[in-house]
Design a protein around this motif. Structure first.
Motif, PDB file in Angstrom:
ATOM      1  N   LEU A  33       0.824  -1.207   0.000  1.00 13.02           N
ATOM      2  CA  LEU A  33       0.000   0.000   0.000  1.00 13.02           C
ATOM      3  C   LEU A  33       0.858   1.257   0.000  1.00 13.02           C
ATOM      4  O   LEU A  33       0.631   2.184  -0.788  1.00 13.02           O
ATOM      5  N   PHE A  34       1.884   1.292   0.859  1.00 15.44           N
ATOM      6  CA  PHE A  34       2.691   2.502   1.015  1.00 15.44           C
ATOM      7  C   PHE A  34       3.743   2.663  -0.081  1.00 15.44           C
ATOM      8  O   PHE A  34       4.397   3.711  -0.140  1.00 15.44           O
ATOM      9  N   GLN A  35       3.914   1.676  -0.913  1.00 17.65           N
ATOM     10  CA  GLN A  35       4.860   1.817  -2.018  1.00 17.65           C
ATOM     11  C   GLN A  35       4.392   2.850  -3.033  1.00 17.65           C
ATOM     12  O   GLN A  35       5.195   3.364  -3.816  1.00 17.65           O
ATOM     13  N   ASP A  36       3.098   3.144  -3.023  1.00 18.60           N
ATOM     14  CA  ASP A  36       2.543   4.142  -3.935  1.00 18.60           C
ATOM     15  C   ASP A  36       2.570   5.543  -3.347  1.00 18.60           C
ATOM     16  O   ASP A  36       2.159   6.500  -4.004  1.00 18.60           O
ATOM     17  N   PHE A  37       3.037   5.666  -2.088  1.00 20.62           N
ATOM     18  CA  PHE A  37       3.116   6.971  -1.442  1.00 20.62           C
ATOM     19  C   PHE A  37       4.545   7.493  -1.486  1.00 20.62           C
ATOM     20  O   PHE A  37       5.487   6.748  -1.760  1.00 20.62           O
ATOM     21  N   SER A  38       4.704   8.778  -1.170  1.00 24.76           N
ATOM     22  CA  SER A  38       6.033   9.387  -1.145  1.00 24.76           C
ATOM     23  C   SER A  38       6.868   8.829  -0.007  1.00 24.76           C
ATOM     24  O   SER A  38       6.344   8.435   1.032  1.00 24.76           O
ATOM     25  N   GLN A  39       8.178   8.796  -0.221  1.00 31.00           N
ATOM     26  CA  GLN A  39       9.079   8.478   0.875  1.00 31.00           C
ATOM     27  C   GLN A  39       9.145   9.687   1.802  1.00 31.00           C
ATOM     28  O   GLN A  39       9.244  10.824   1.345  1.00 31.00           O
ATOM     29  N   CYS A  40       9.090   9.453   3.104  1.00 29.07           N
ATOM     30  CA  CYS A  40       9.014  10.557   4.068  1.00 29.07           C
ATOM     31  C   CYS A  40      10.185  10.473   5.038  1.00 29.07           C
ATOM     32  O   CYS A  40      10.422   9.423   5.645  1.00 29.07           O
ATOM     33  N   ILE A  41      10.901  11.576   5.196  1.00 30.99           N
ATOM     34  CA  ILE A  41      11.978  11.654   6.170  1.00 30.99           C
ATOM     35  C   ILE A  41      11.541  12.572   7.308  1.00 30.99           C
ATOM     36  O   ILE A  41      10.966  13.644   7.068  1.00 30.99           O
ATOM     37  N   HIS A  42      11.753  12.139   8.552  1.00 27.27           N
ATOM     38  CA  HIS A  42      11.353  12.912   9.719  1.00 27.27           C
ATOM     39  C   HIS A  42      12.497  13.806  10.189  1.00 27.27           C
ATOM     40  O   HIS A  42      13.627  13.348  10.343  1.00 27.27           O
ATOM     41  N   VAL A  43      12.175  15.068  10.435  1.00 30.98           N
ATOM     42  CA  VAL A  43      13.125  16.007  11.030  1.00 30.98           C
ATOM     43  C   VAL A  43      12.543  16.398  12.382  1.00 30.98           C
ATOM     44  O   VAL A  43      11.595  17.170  12.461  1.00 30.98           O
ATOM     45  N   THR A  44      13.096  15.831  13.447  1.00 30.73           N
ATOM     46  CA  THR A  44      12.496  15.951  14.774  1.00 30.73           C
ATOM     47  C   THR A  44      13.195  17.003  15.622  1.00 30.73           C
ATOM     48  O   THR A  44      14.418  17.136  15.599  1.00 30.73           O
ATOM     49  N   TYR A  45      12.387  17.727  16.370  1.00 32.02           N
ATOM     50  CA  TYR A  45      12.900  18.747  17.293  1.00 32.02           C
ATOM     51  C   TYR A  45      12.227  18.546  18.641  1.00 32.02           C
ATOM     52  O   TYR A  45      11.001  18.511  18.727  1.00 32.02           O
ATOM     53  N   GLN A  46      13.042  18.386  19.698  1.00 27.35           N
ATOM     54  CA  GLN A  46      12.505  18.206  21.050  1.00 27.35           C
ATOM     55  C   GLN A  46      12.270  19.578  21.682  1.00 27.35           C
ATOM     56  O   GLN A  46      13.211  20.300  21.990  1.00 27.35           O
ATOM     57  N   CYS A  47      11.019  19.922  21.860  1.00 28.27           N
ATOM     58  CA  CYS A  47      10.680  21.235  22.424  1.00 28.27           C
ATOM     59  C   CYS A  47      10.870  21.237  23.936  1.00 28.27           C
ATOM     60  O   CYS A  47      10.824  20.192  24.594  1.00 28.27           O
ATOM     61  N   SER A  48      11.045  22.428  24.480  1.00 28.17           N
ATOM     62  CA  SER A  48      11.198  22.618  25.921  1.00 28.17           C
ATOM     63  C   SER A  48      10.896  24.083  26.232  1.00 28.17           C
ATOM     64  O   SER A  48      10.764  24.907  25.317  1.00 28.17           O
TER      65      SER A  48
END
Length: 228
Positions: A33-48
């Motif tokens: 199913l997900f092969q038809d979707f875009s590849q997604c890269i996460h850019v995470t920021y830990q808030c405080s």
């Protein structure tokens, strides 16, 4: 469309993020199913409470750099602000820049877009928090609220945890008793909080950790019995 994921600790917000991250690998995804979707890269920021507007903006700039010169139908970047609610207590009003970043995006060189928005500069967004944010922010996206689990939900989840650790570690009747004790503890805690405003101490993570501790001790006991 920006996404805000709200729920108390232990309601599987981070787990949901990890599952989506593992699934959205584009054509390399294990799920057909997900092969038809875009590849997604996460850019995470830990808030405080120490977060700054420039820190928030830098995450969007980094995500925009990932998307630069790429076909966004195949490759997208997503900004994830973890514990975003903590940034509301920042003395520098760290989230004041969020409105423009969500609506207009940020270019790879750090400029917030104005006028016509460049699609490669506007990145996906997910904000995760243990409590609801200012409506002015949440109204700019889709809100997913993770409610507290019911008794049946707790029994189902606890059964799954124990099953993963080993078959027949704890019978159903004792498991229900543990769940009922936990719910009684939460009720006492809630009544105490209403009286004196004290913070919550016990939550779902404590419940899950308690179950795993019981399971490990029972496993050790079974192993000792087998040796005897």
């Amino acid at each position: 469309i920006p996404l805000f994921l709200i729920g108390k600790p232990g309601t599987s917000k981070s787990l949901a993020k990890s599952i989506v991250g593992e699934a959205m690998q584009g054509r390399a995804s294990e799920s057909r199913l997900f092969q038809d979707f875009s590849q997604c890269i996460h850019v995470t920021y830990q808030c405080s409470p120490l977060s700054t507007p420039e820190g928030i903006k830098s995450v969007f700039r980094e995500a925009s750099q990932y998307q630069k010169d790429k076909d966004i139908s195949e490759y997208v970047a997503m900004v994830i602000l973890d514990e975003v609610g903590l940034a509301e207590d920042s003395n520098t009003m760290a989230l004041k820049s969020l409105h423009a970043l969500l609506e207009n995006g940020c270019s790879p060189d750090g400029n917030v877009e104005t006028g016509e928005v460049n699609s490669t500069n506007k990145v996906s967004f997910c904000g995760m928090s243990n409590w609801a944010l200012d409506p002015a922010k949440m109204n700019r996206g889709v809100l997913v609220s993770r409610e507290e689990p019911s008794r049946d939900d707790l029994i189902f989840t606890a059964s799954g945890i124990l099953h993963d650790l080993g078959e027949n570690i704890l019978d159903k009747q004792r498991l229900k008793l543990i769940v009922d004790c936990y719910l009684q503890l939460l009720e006492i805690q809630q009544n105490t909080n209403l009286k004196d405003g004290s913070p919550e101490i016990f939550g779902l993570r404590d419940f899950y950790s308690f179950l795993k501790t019981i399971a490990m001790k029972l496993q050790i006991g079974q192993q000792d019995s087998d040796r005897d």
